[in-house]
Structure formats: structure tokens, C-alpha cells
Design an enzyme around this catalytic site. Structure first.
Site, mmCIF file in Angstrom:
data_model
loop_
_atom_site.group_PDB
_atom_site.id
_atom_site.type_symbol
_atom_site.label_atom_id
_atom_site.label_comp_id
_atom_site.label_asym_id
_atom_site.label_seq_id
_atom_site.Cartn_x
_atom_site.Cartn_y
_atom_site.Cartn_z
ATOM 1 N N CYS A 279 5.000 14.078 -0.581
ATOM 2 C CA CYS A 279 5.034 15.328 0.700
ATOM 3 C C CYS A 279 6.176 14.882 1.572
ATOM 4 O O CYS A 279 7.064 15.991 1.746
ATOM 5 C CB CYS A 279 3.865 15.418 1.036
ATOM 6 S SG CYS A 279 2.877 14.274 1.704
HETATM 7 N N1 LIG Z 1 -2.983 15.270 -0.054
HETATM 8 C C1 LIG Z 1 -1.562 15.368 -0.031
HETATM 9 O O1 LIG Z 1 -1.087 16.120 0.824
HETATM 10 C C2 LIG Z 1 -0.615 14.873 -1.095
HETATM 11 C C3 LIG Z 1 0.523 15.489 -1.044
HETATM 12 C C4 LIG Z 1 1.341 14.804 -2.261
HETATM 13 C C5 LIG Z 1 0.789 14.203 -3.200
HETATM 14 N N2 LIG Z 1 -0.308 13.736 -3.121
HETATM 15 C C6 LIG Z 1 -0.926 12.946 -4.172
HETATM 16 O O2 LIG Z 1 -1.872 13.593 -5.074
HETATM 17 C C7 LIG Z 1 -2.717 12.881 -5.565
HETATM 18 C C8 LIG Z 1 -4.091 13.723 -5.334
HETATM 19 O O3 LIG Z 1 -4.116 13.910 -3.868
HETATM 20 P P1 LIG Z 1 -5.354 14.411 -2.908
HETATM 21 O O4 LIG Z 1 -5.177 14.433 -1.585
HETATM 22 O O5 LIG Z 1 -5.903 15.704 -3.665
HETATM 23 O O6 LIG Z 1 -6.507 13.312 -3.388
HETATM 24 P P2 LIG Z 1 -8.097 13.315 -3.042
HETATM 25 O O7 LIG Z 1 -8.435 14.628 -2.092
HETATM 26 O O8 LIG Z 1 -8.551 11.976 -2.733
HETATM 27 O O9 LIG Z 1 -8.579 13.730 -4.459
HETATM 28 C C9 LIG Z 1 -8.527 12.840 -5.647
HETATM 29 C C10 LIG Z 1 -9.343 13.585 -6.970
HETATM 30 O O10 LIG Z 1 -9.105 12.711 -7.982
HETATM 31 C C11 LIG Z 1 -10.388 12.627 -8.470
HETATM 32 N N3 LIG Z 1 -10.544 11.078 -9.147
HETATM 33 C C12 LIG Z 1 -10.235 9.749 -8.839
HETATM 34 N N4 LIG Z 1 -10.565 8.905 -9.938
HETATM 35 C C13 LIG Z 1 -10.937 9.594 -10.724
HETATM 36 C C14 LIG Z 1 -10.907 9.433 -12.402
HETATM 37 N N5 LIG Z 1 -11.072 8.012 -12.724
HETATM 38 N N6 LIG Z 1 -11.077 10.337 -13.179
HETATM 39 C C15 LIG Z 1 -11.295 11.691 -12.748
HETATM 40 N N7 LIG Z 1 -11.031 11.976 -11.513
HETATM 41 C C16 LIG Z 1 -10.637 11.296 -10.586
HETATM 42 C C17 LIG Z 1 -11.230 12.532 -7.572
HETATM 43 O O11 LIG Z 1 -12.529 13.133 -8.194
HETATM 44 P P3 LIG Z 1 -13.984 12.519 -7.537
HETATM 45 O O12 LIG Z 1 -14.588 13.624 -6.661
HETATM 46 O O13 LIG Z 1 -14.766 12.428 -8.896
HETATM 47 O O14 LIG Z 1 -13.747 11.119 -6.957
HETATM 48 C C18 LIG Z 1 -10.786 13.678 -6.526
HETATM 49 O O15 LIG Z 1 -10.989 15.093 -7.280
HETATM 50 C C19 LIG Z 1 -2.706 11.729 -4.938
HETATM 51 O O16 LIG Z 1 -2.112 10.872 -6.009
HETATM 52 C C20 LIG Z 1 -1.675 11.714 -4.012
HETATM 53 O O17 LIG Z 1 -1.048 10.529 -3.339
HETATM 54 C C21 LIG Z 1 -1.264 14.157 -2.122
#
Ligand SMILES: NC(=O)c1ccc[n+]([C@@H]2O[C@H](COP(=O)([O-])OP(=O)(O)OC[C@H]3O[C@@H](n4cnc5c(N)ncnc54)[C@H](OP(=O)(O)O)[C@@H]3O)[C@@H](O)[C@H]2O)c1
Length: 335
Positions: free
Chosen positions: A147
Site C-alpha cells: 500500500c
Molecule cells: N491491510 C492492508 O491495508 C494491506 C494493504 C496491502 C497489502 N496487504 C497484504 O495483504 C495480505 C492480507 O492482509 P490483510 O490486512 O487482509 O490481513 P488480515 O486481516 O490479517 O487477514 C489475513 C487472512 O489470512 C488468513 N490466513 C492466515 N493464515 C492462513 C492459512 N494458513 N490458510 C488460510 N488462510 C490463512 C486469515 O484467516 P483466519 O481468519 O483463518 O486466520 C485471514 O483471513 C497481507 O500479506 C498484507 O501484508 C494488506
């Protein structure tokens, strides 16, 4: 309709993917997964009740390959590459929202962890359409940008040809708390962040090397990048204030309009930008001012959309030859 999977659907970017894809005319979500599964989308996200109703599986690459042509990985880094490797081997295209395929091997391993999919890393294309559009169209693995790098690069890249030799670039960046994902930590606790603001990982955040590497990839000059992120007490939105010294004074509006006049999702504004005008949209808003040889650039995006999920769908649109803007949100949450 192209059948697609969303893996990591209980997280913040996973929810945004489900919302965008619900209204998409060409992609149909056929597989939704989390680490545990055994649920339904509307149970994970009450906001989707009576809108989206799908079972939630325990993530399994073989099951994805049976039903989907494309998978969005909204997973933590390291976890994502395990799934991507298996999906690619089974013929499924991947748009990865994590950092796992964004960097060269040495850079990745210096800032994250040992890479576990060295075979596919070289073919990954960096998913910033304004700069890598033609390569994205031919890819099967897209590394969705971070981001902060999205907001920073869109703002600073047009000015790199004018930068003074040896001038560093300073990026003072601020993000809403959803940028940290759904897991609570001491710094994202309401009591800590409410009515507060503070820097974190100053000059050593992992998005600094991502920004540097993409400047190096596109230009000969290699300016030092000093990147300091801050946490803002808002749910979503990101603002980057960027400073650099130029060889000579320029008209920054002319430069931004020349570069982005034909880009549908970059808006050049006459006054400094704000996060509310982009929150809920795929837009990146830019403003710049030059005083003598000092340049200030201001860039705003929604971290969950242009910084993650809507950019992922834009990339998927390109992978399938659709219009890049198909199904992307363009109306901000204003007021
Ligand atoms: N948030 C942002 O603004 C943003 C911006 C750019 C990029 N990103 C990137 O995008 C990715 C996701 O970010 P997020 O903010 O959405 O993270 P998040 O809210 O922490 O969500 C992570 C997701 O991954 C799932 N997960 C974790 N381990 C898993 C596994 N072994 N098998 C299947 N599902 C699994 C979690 O499911 P459970 O509920 O089952 O744990 C949850 O649904 C990250 O790599 C982050 O760095 C985020």
C-alpha cells in the site's frame, strides 16, 4: 464468467475482494477460504448478510484448482507463497496481495524470510498497472504492490527524470489502522491509537526497499529513499508526503498531467489531497508543488482498495484482457 477463489477471506483485504467481486460482471467467486474453514461468508462478515452467501472452506490448493481459474491470495507473507507455488503448478493464475513475489530474491530474503518458491519468483510481475501494464497482461503470477509503495511510487516516479544528482527522497507516510490487518497488537489497540499518531519502524520499514527497488527497475538513477510510516487514528486511507531536490525548477502540474492525463484512476488535484476523497475508491489522488528546486508531492489512496484489493482486481482484469477498470469502486465515502 471466470471462476475465482478468494483465500484469506476473513481478513480486511479479503472482505474488500468479496465486495468488489460481488459486483464484477466477469468474475464469479466460487471458492472462499480461511485457515479453519467450516463457516459461511455471511457468518464471517455480518455486513454481507443477504448480499453474499457462500460456504467457507479450509484453504486447500487442490480444491481451488478443481473449481477456479484464478486465485486471489489475501494471506500473510510466507503463507501466500506456499499456496501460490501449488496453485501455479496446478495451472491456476495467481494475484498475490502479500509481499512474497514483489521483490528480487536478495531483497526479499534480507527483509522478510527465506524464499520458498524460488522457481516462480522470477516470472512474477509487479502489479502497478500505470507502470507495468503490458507485462501484467501476459503474466500468470502478479505481485500486488504494497500500500505505501503504491501511493509513494505513483507520486514520485514522474519526477525521477528531474531529480538532482545525489538528492535523497524523503517519504513521510501515514496509514489508517486497517493497514495492519485484523489481528490486534499493542499499537493498534483502540486506547493506544485513538486521538494519537506516531511513527513506527522509521527508516527500516520493509516498504522502503520495495520503493527503492522499483525506482531502480524503471530508471538509471538510484536515489536514496528515506521512508518513515506513521499510524493514523482512522480506519482506512493513506497519505504520503514526499520531498526531493530537483536539478531545476519545474511545473509539477504539467509533469503530473502529462504522465497521468490518460490514466483513468489517477487524479491530479489543484489543492493538497486528502484521504476522505479517495476512501472507498480505486483512485490515487496527487498534488505537487515546486518552490525553487524543492519539490513536495502529496499522494492519497485507500490502503485497502488501491493499496490492495481493487488493485488486485485491476490486475486480474488485465490478466484476462478485460477493461482494467471493470467493476472497480469509484465513489468515495464522502461525507
Ligand atoms: N491491510 C492492508 O491495508 C494491506 C494493504 C496491502 C497489502 N496487504 C497484504 O495483504 C495480505 C492480507 O492482509 P490483510 O490486512 O487482509 O490481513 P488480515 O486481516 O490479517 O487477514 C489475513 C487472512 O489470512 C488468513 N490466513 C492466515 N493464515 C492462513 C492459512 N494458513 N490458510 C488460510 N488462510 C490463512 C486469515 O484467516 P483466519 O481468519 O483463518 O486466520 C485471514 O483471513 C497481507 O500479506 C498484507 O501484508 C494488506
Amino acid at each position: 464468467m471466470i471462476p475465482v477463489a478468494v483465500i484469506g477471506a476473513s481478513g480486511y483485504t479479503g472482505l474488500e475482494l468479496l465486495k468488489i467481486l460481488h459486483n464484477h460482471p466477469e468474475f464469479q467467486v466460487v471458492y472462499v477460504a480461511t485457515s479453519e474453514g467450516e463457516s459461511r461468508v455471511e457468518a464471517l462478515h455480518p455486513s454481507l448478510k443477504k448480499v453474499v452467501s457462500l460456504p467457507v472452506e479450509r484453504a486447500d490448493a487442490r480444491a481451488v484448482a478443481d473449481v477456479a481459474q484464478l486465485a486471489f491470495l489475501a494471506l500473510p507473507h510466507k503463507t501466500a507463497m506456499g499456496f501460490a507455488r501449488e496453485l501455479l503448478e496446478r495451472g491456476v493464475k495467481v494475484v498475490d496481495l502479500s509481499a512474497d513475489y514483489r521483490l528480487k530474491l536478495e531483497t526479499y530474503e534480507a527483509h522478510y524470510c527465506p524464499h520458498e518458491d524460488k522457481a516462480h519468483l522470477p516470472e512474477a510481475v509487479y502489479g502497478l498497472p500505470e507502470y507495468y501494464r503490458e507485462k501484467i497482461k501476459k503474466a500468470r503470477l502478479v505481485a500486488n504492490p504494497g500500500c505505501y509503495p503504491t501511493a509513494s511510487l505513483l507520486g514520485l516516479l514522474p519526477f525521477i527524470p528531474y531529480i538532482k544528482e545525489e538528492s535523497p527522497i524523503f517519504i513521510d507516510a501515514k496509514s489508517g489502522v486497517s493497514g495492519a490487518g485484523k489481528k490486534l497488537s499493542a499499537t493498534t489497540h483502540f486506547v493506544t491509537i485513538n486521538e494519537n499518531i506516531f511513527a513506527y519502524n522509521p527508516l527500516k520499514h520493509r516498504h522502503g526497499p520495495e520503493i527503492s527497488e522499483k525506482i531502480d527497475d524503471l530508471f538509471v538513477v538510484k536515489p536514496a529513499v528515506h521512508f518513515v510510516p506513521h499510524l493514523l487514528p482512522v480506519t482506512r486511507g493513506m497519505l504520503c508526503s514526499i520531498y526531493m531536490e530537483l536539478e531545476k525548477t519545474v511545473d509539477p502540474f504539467e509533469i503530473l498531467r502529462d504522465r497521468y492525463g490518460d490514466e483513468p484512476f489517477v487524479r491530479v488535484r489543484e489543492t493538497p489531497v486528502d484521504i476522505k476523497s479517495v476512501a472507498g475508491t480505486h483512485f490515487c489522488d496527487l498534488y505537487a508543488r515546486c518552490e525553487g528546486t524543492g519539490l513536495f508531492i502529496s499522494s492519497a489512496i485507500d490502503n485497502l482498495l488501491r493499496g490492495a484489493s481493487s488493485q488486485a482486481v485491476a490486475n486480474a482484469n488485465l490478466l484476462y484482457g478485460f477493461d482494467e477498470g471493470l467493476g472497480l469502486p469509484d465513489l468515495a465515502y464522502v461525507p
